[in-house]
Scaffold this active site. Structure first.
Site, short mmCIF file in Angstrom:
data_model
loop_
_atom_site.label_atom_id
_atom_site.label_comp_id
_atom_site.label_asym_id
_atom_site.label_seq_id
_atom_site.Cartn_x
_atom_site.Cartn_y
_atom_site.Cartn_z
N GLN A 1 -1.01 -4.00 -9.28
CA GLN A 1 -1.03 -5.11 -10.22
C GLN A 1 -1.38 -6.42 -9.50
OE1 GLN A 1 -0.51 -5.43 -13.46
NE2 GLN A 1 -0.28 -7.67 -13.52
N HIS B 1 0.85 -1.20 0.00
CA HIS B 1 0.00 0.00 0.00
C HIS B 1 0.88 1.25 0.00
CE1 HIS B 1 -2.80 -2.91 2.23
NE2 HIS B 1 -3.54 -2.53 1.20
P1 AMP Z 1 -6.48 -3.85 -0.48
O1 AMP Z 1 -6.32 -3.06 0.76
O2 AMP Z 1 -6.00 -5.26 -0.36
O3 AMP Z 1 -7.82 -3.71 -1.12
O4 AMP Z 1 -5.46 -3.20 -1.53
C1 AMP Z 1 -5.51 -1.83 -1.84
C2 AMP Z 1 -4.65 -1.60 -3.04
O5 AMP Z 1 -3.32 -2.00 -2.77
C3 AMP Z 1 -5.12 -2.39 -4.27
O6 AMP Z 1 -5.01 -1.57 -5.43
C4 AMP Z 1 -4.15 -3.53 -4.30
O7 AMP Z 1 -3.96 -4.07 -5.59
C5 AMP Z 1 -2.89 -2.87 -3.79
N1 AMP Z 1 -1.97 -3.88 -3.26
C6 AMP Z 1 -2.27 -4.90 -2.43
N2 AMP Z 1 -1.17 -5.67 -2.22
C7 AMP Z 1 -0.18 -5.12 -2.95
C8 AMP Z 1 1.19 -5.46 -3.18
N3 AMP Z 1 1.76 -6.54 -2.62
N4 AMP Z 1 1.91 -4.67 -3.99
C9 AMP Z 1 1.35 -3.58 -4.59
N5 AMP Z 1 0.07 -3.21 -4.42
C10 AMP Z 1 -0.68 -3.96 -3.62
#
Ligand code: AMP
Length: 296
Positions: free
Chosen positions: A147, A36
């Site tokens: 991604q 994030h």
């Molecule tokens: P989430 O809180 O899991 O809904 O993720 C929020 C954003 O962070 C989304 O756009 C995810 O794709 C991105 N995200 C989650 N994990 C990763 C990661 N390991 N690397 C890069 N972006 C991430």
């Protein structure tokens, strides 16, 4: 804590009116990790202000999924965001986003049929609805997505194009732990041994990448090597192993020169984990601040 944080739409809107210059939005479900934070950094490099939303969106979870047990730690998240130097946080309560009588949804059709959509038929309707609402409330110039959730990126880009939404979608690469495990809020549910087993997912994707680099183009060969390697690990139950056209997300039957999205969703003990890579592998290299699906 001096970080402006708002739990109602009206209070956030008032704050937003006071921001001048460009605004980048990073939508999250909280329980923040370095993945994030990498989206926030990318947003800070390109915008005068960065707004982060934290909302565990009930409409993207089906009955029986982990809505209630999704990891949450708001005080920790706010401390991280304050030290990251973001301008403000929008962290609405569910009734702010879905007041009584709510009945309007945004759906993207074909792109949501396969992969995650096949396993979780109501998931993307929840995602596209909440992301549209966040775009309307935050009025950002750019929005940053990982991604890591590749299908989500493809679906949101389609929605933005189809509905003429005035926001630019930026895609950031998957951030990984040193041993290759894709960072995820749900990794906290991995036992120590399952965490080691989970490494097989990224390793299997890498093996597919090596096959591709050696000239293999038959999509079944990629699926086979991934399935074979996952099978060697106890407690990894793949939901799907997909080799799809990265633009259309249509599953590939024959060899093609189109960029490929190779993705895996698997239950590893308690959590369900996602990982993916693009082939050719060069597409995974960061290009400026956009990368991966942003490059195609
Ligand atoms: P989430 O809180 O899991 O809904 O993720 C929020 C954003 O962070 C989304 O756009 C995810 O794709 C991105 N995200 C989650 N994990 C990763 C990661 N390991 N690397 C890069 N972006 C991430």
């Amino acid at each position: 804590m001096s970080l402006p944080a708002f739990d109602t739409v009206d209070s956030f809107r008032q704050f937003r009116q006071g921001l001048s210059g460009s605004v980048g939005l990073v939508p999250t479900m909280g329980f923040l990790h370095a993945g994030h934070l990498s989206l926030i950094e990318a947003a800070q490099a390109e915008n005068d202000h960065v707004v982060v939303s934290i909302f565990v969106n009930p409409t993207q979870f089906a009955q029986g999924e982990d809505l209630d047990s999704y990891p949450r730690d708001l005080p920790r998240d706010l401390a991280l965001l304050e030290s990251a130097g973001v301008s403000g946080v929008f962290m609405p309560t569910p009734d702010q986003m879905y007041p009584a009588g709510f009945q309007t949804y945004v759906t993207v059709e074909h792109l949501t049929a396969g992969l995650e959509g096949a396993q979780r038929p109501t998931h993307f309707r929840g995602v596209t609805t909440v992301v549209s609402k966040l775009f309307n409330i935050v009025q950002a110039d750019r929005a940053y997505f990982g991604q890591k959730d590749a299908q989500q990126v493809v679906v949101i880009r389609r929605m933005v194009a189809d509905l003429n939404l005035p926001v630019k979608i930026e895609v950031c690469p998957i951030l990984r732990e040193d041993d290759g495990l894709a960072m995820s809020s749900r990794n906290v549910y991995l036992s120590e041994t399952d965490r080691k087993r989970a490494l097989a997912i990224n390793q299997a994707l890498k093996s597919a990448g090596e096959l591709y680099a050696n000239g293999e183009r038959n999509p079944d060969q990629f699926r086979n090597i991934i399935r074979k390697q996952l099978k060697q690990q106890a407690r990894i139950e793949p939901d799907y192993v997909s080799v799809a056209d990265a633009r259309t997300l249509v599953e590939c039957i024959n060899a093609t020169s189109a960029p490929l999205l190779v993705s895996v969703a698997a239950q590893v003990g308690k959590p369900r984990l996602l990982d993916n890579c693009l082939l050719p592998i060069e597409l995974n290299t960061r290009v400026g601040v956009t990368a991966t699906l942003g490059a195609i």
